[in-house]
Scaffold this motif. Structure first.
Motif, PDB file in Angstrom:
ATOM      1  N   ARG A 199       0.780  -1.291  -0.266  1.00  0.00           N
ATOM      2  CA  ARG A 199      -0.145   0.084  -0.431  1.00  0.00           C
ATOM      3  C   ARG A 199       1.253   1.412  -0.082  1.00  0.00           C
ATOM      4  NH1 ARG A 199      -5.392   0.759   3.520  1.00  0.00           N
ATOM      5  NH2 ARG A 199      -6.246   2.284   2.834  1.00  0.00           N
ATOM      6  N   GLN A 200       0.474   1.890  -1.305  1.00  0.00           N
ATOM      7  CA  GLN A 200       1.462   3.938  -0.893  1.00  0.00           C
ATOM      8  C   GLN A 200       0.801   4.383  -0.011  1.00  0.00           C
ATOM      9  OE1 GLN A 200       4.660   3.689  -1.908  1.00  0.00           O
ATOM     10  NE2 GLN A 200       4.736   0.920  -2.428  1.00  0.00           N
ATOM     11  N   GLY A 201       1.635   5.347  -0.863  1.00  0.00           N
ATOM     12  CA  GLY A 201       0.599   6.714  -1.521  1.00  0.00           C
ATOM     13  C   GLY A 201       0.213   7.190  -1.854  1.00  0.00           C
ATOM     14  N   GLY A 202      -0.990   8.044  -1.858  1.00  0.00           N
ATOM     15  CA  GLY A 202      -1.914   7.819  -3.130  1.00  0.00           C
ATOM     16  C   GLY A 202      -1.182   7.861  -3.842  1.00  0.00           C
ATOM     17  N   ILE A 203      -2.278   7.296  -5.274  1.00  0.00           N
ATOM     18  CA  ILE A 203      -2.011   8.175  -6.667  1.00  0.00           C
ATOM     19  C   ILE A 203      -2.873   8.380  -7.206  1.00  0.00           C
ATOM     20  CG2 ILE A 203      -0.524   6.433  -8.452  1.00  0.00           C
ATOM     21  CD1 ILE A 203      -0.724   3.991  -6.508  1.00  0.00           C
ATOM     22  N   PHE A 204      -2.288   9.844  -7.990  1.00  0.00           N
ATOM     23  CA  PHE A 204      -3.566  10.618  -8.121  1.00  0.00           C
ATOM     24  C   PHE A 204      -3.357  11.224  -9.959  1.00  0.00           C
ATOM     25  CE2 PHE A 204      -2.182  12.117  -3.677  1.00  0.00           C
ATOM     26  CZ  PHE A 204      -3.802  11.657  -3.318  1.00  0.00           C
ATOM     27  N   GLY A 205      -2.310  10.640 -10.816  1.00  0.00           N
ATOM     28  CA  GLY A 205      -2.196  11.153 -12.234  1.00  0.00           C
ATOM     29  C   GLY A 205      -3.345  10.414 -12.446  1.00  0.00           C
ATOM     30  N   THR A 206      -4.014  12.018 -13.284  1.00  0.00           N
ATOM     31  CA  THR A 206      -4.989  11.582 -13.733  1.00  0.00           C
ATOM     32  C   THR A 206      -5.489  10.681 -15.294  1.00  0.00           C
ATOM     33  OG1 THR A 206      -5.210  13.422 -14.962  1.00  0.00           O
ATOM     34  CG2 THR A 206      -6.498  13.438 -12.399  1.00  0.00           C
TER      35      THR A 206
END
Length: 544
Positions: free
Chosen positions: A257-264
């Motif tokens: 599990r990682q920090g948020g992955i936000f690339g649209t």
């Protein structure tokens, strides 16, 4: 073939009078054969045309470069003549700030009205629309069938983060494939397979996410596997890279599990199949694989994802403390026999990386780390770079990288078009200075309110100033803005066409668009620029 030609020559020499009849009959035979093969090639979901320009995935291709290579109608010379060709108001239901995703444009689809070019848009509430790209007529509209064993709910939070919306741009099988399908990730966490001609679901949905209502981003397809990423940890769905094997229906994900992955635009995929993504704020511990504020590379093999490499900015602890996430989809492009990629984030810097070693032996040294290009205020809400990037190569062989920015720039640009208090688009050139590669500022666009990721087509940069109010912290009343408050503060979007080498404005839609949009860019193909807005309207601009 050579023997057939020789035979025809002998016929002509032997009997010139009858040769015309022979050749005419042969010509008729070939015409019938061509017509038959053309007709058979238009069978449902089969043999779609491979010659017409398309936009079949987020940011055009798996590398997410936003470069429409096949556009021939729109040029810098005629962009001033762009007009609104059609618009259609739909019954699309919004979920929080979400309305439509980035459109897809697919050519040669067989319908009951003949072969059509379709504009396909997925709506926030699991509704999918197929529009005739020539006329604006809705050809089919389908509601995805709920597949989760968990009940579907319609209530949403007042916050803007987890809105239970369909947030991943769909993907279509590449042109030339024997069978082409539309793949849509519903809010039920299942991947749905739709017939392009009718919108009917052709096979049982395949579970892709571990639970419903995860906040996923643009689907990417490589070989027989569809990939996506998730951010915000919405409704118990961990922030990971997710995949589903279309052949066996098996889903799998990255192990940690990682920090948020936000690339649209979701994950990008290199020419060798390596998968790239950026992570946002969170724990950082390489020993356990927790790599927040980092560019990560994965390999995919035998239905398993393995961390291959990573690059972490040297100031990652400060970035995390200031909520300056790495929040874009990295753009990948070929350069002298290898893949290079560029990443960025809210901080306002840009990182050039070699796919063979993203950050060097210590994972902290990319090929190039730019100075601060924007966001001198360390503003985590409205400045820096968000979403995804674009890249193209001009006729002289120069490689360009483009990015949307919020707020004014922090370095001089050789060509500018006025102050940019709200931001706009920047263009940089890849240069080699004494053996060291750099991203050199080239031009800065006019001011734009929340520029969406740019698209490059035939020497023209198309960009949508979305008009979205992106403020998060309510400094007057305290807490965060609700999505309702952000909607009220947003303004109508504007479409711009810019010269790709100078940033000069060639066209503006003015006040023709009457609503804003949230994280849903444009698609360009066949002389058309298509997008949807918050109020359920789909627009098509192009040449009359």
């Amino acid at each position: 073939m050579q023997s057939k030609i020789s035979f025809l020559r002998r016929v002509v020499r032997a009997n010139p009078t009858e040769s015309r009849t022979v050749i005419t009959n042969i010509f008729r035979y070939l015409m019938v054969a061509c017509l038959c093969s053309t007709y058979l090639g238009l069978s449902p979901a089969r043999g779609q045309s491979t010659s017409a320009p398309e936009w079949r995935t987020s940011s055009f291709d798996p590398q997410r470069d936003g470069w429409q290579r096949n556009e021939s109608k729109l040029t810098p010379g005629n962009a001033k003549d762009i007009r609104l060709l059609w618009k259609v108001k739909t019954d699309n239901q919004t979920m929080g700030m979400h309305s439509f995703r980035e459109p897809l444009i697919i050519a040669g689809v067989h319908t009951t009205s003949g072969a059509k070019t379709l504009a396909i848009l997925a709506g926030a509430a699991n509704e999918v629309y197929a529009i005739d790209a020539d006329s604006g007529t809705v050809l089919w509209q389908k509601q995805l069938k709920w597949a989760s064993d968990k009940p579907q709910t319609s209530d949403i939070d007042s916050g803007f983060i987890c809105s239970k919306a369909l947030s991943a741009t769909p993907v279509v099988t590449p042109a030339g494939a024997a069978n082409r399908f539309l793949y849509v990730l519903g809010t039920d966490g299942y991947l749905h397979t739709l017939d392009l001609s009718t919108g009917d679901e052709t096979k049982p949905p395949m579970q892709m996410l571990p639970a419903a209502y995860g906040k996923a981003y643009g689907l990417n397809l490589k070989g027989n596997v569809v990939y996506t990423v998730t951010g915000q940890g919405c409704y118990g769905v961990p922030n990971k890279l997710y995949a589903v094997d279309l052949a066996n229906g098996k889903s799998f994900s990255s192990p940690v599990r990682q920090g948020g992955i936000f690339g649209t635009a979701g994950p990008s995929i290199g020419t060798d199949g390596t998968i790239y993504l950026e992570t946002g704020d969170g724990p950082y511990n390489p020993a356990t694989g927790q790599l927040s504020t980092t560019v990560q590379a994965y390999t995919s093999s035998n239905d398993a994802l393995t961390l291959k490499d990573y690059y972490t900015p040297i100031n990652h602890e400060w970035l995390t403390r200031r909520d300056l996430d790495m929040d874009v989809t990295p753009v990948v492009f070929s350069y002298e026999g290898r893949d290079l990629l560029v990443g960025s984030g809210k901080e306002g810097r840009y990182f050039l990386m070699d796919s063979k070693s993203l950050g060097g032996p210590n994972h902290f040294d990319p090929l190039y780390r730019s100075p601060l290009i924007s966001n001198t205020n360390a503003n985590f809400q409205t400045e820096g770079t968000w979403g995804s990037l674009a890249s193209w190569k001009d006729q002289a062989g120069t490689r360009w990288v483009l990015a949307p920015i919020g707020g004014p720039v922090a370095v001089p640009f050789p060509i500018t078009h006025g102050a940019t208090p709200n931001g706009g688009v920047i263009a940089m050139k890849l240069t080699d200075k004494n053996g060291k590669m750099e991203l050199t500022p080239a031009w800065l666009s006019r001011d734009m309110m929340t520029a969406e990721p740019p698209v490059v087509a035939n020497g023209v940069v198309f960009v949508l100033a979305a008009g979205e109010f992106t403020g998060q912290a309510n400094d007057v009343d305290g807490g965060l803005y609700s999505w309702q408050e952000r909607v009220k503060r947003s303004i109508p979007a504007k479409l711009y066409a810019l010269d790709a080498e100078t940033g000069k404005e060639l066209y503006s839609s003015g006040d023709q668009v009457t609503s804003f949009l949230h994280q849903a860019g444009i698609a360009v193909a066949g002389g058309r620029v298509i997008f949807g807005t918050f109020d359920g309207t789909i627009y098509c601009f192009g040449l009359p």
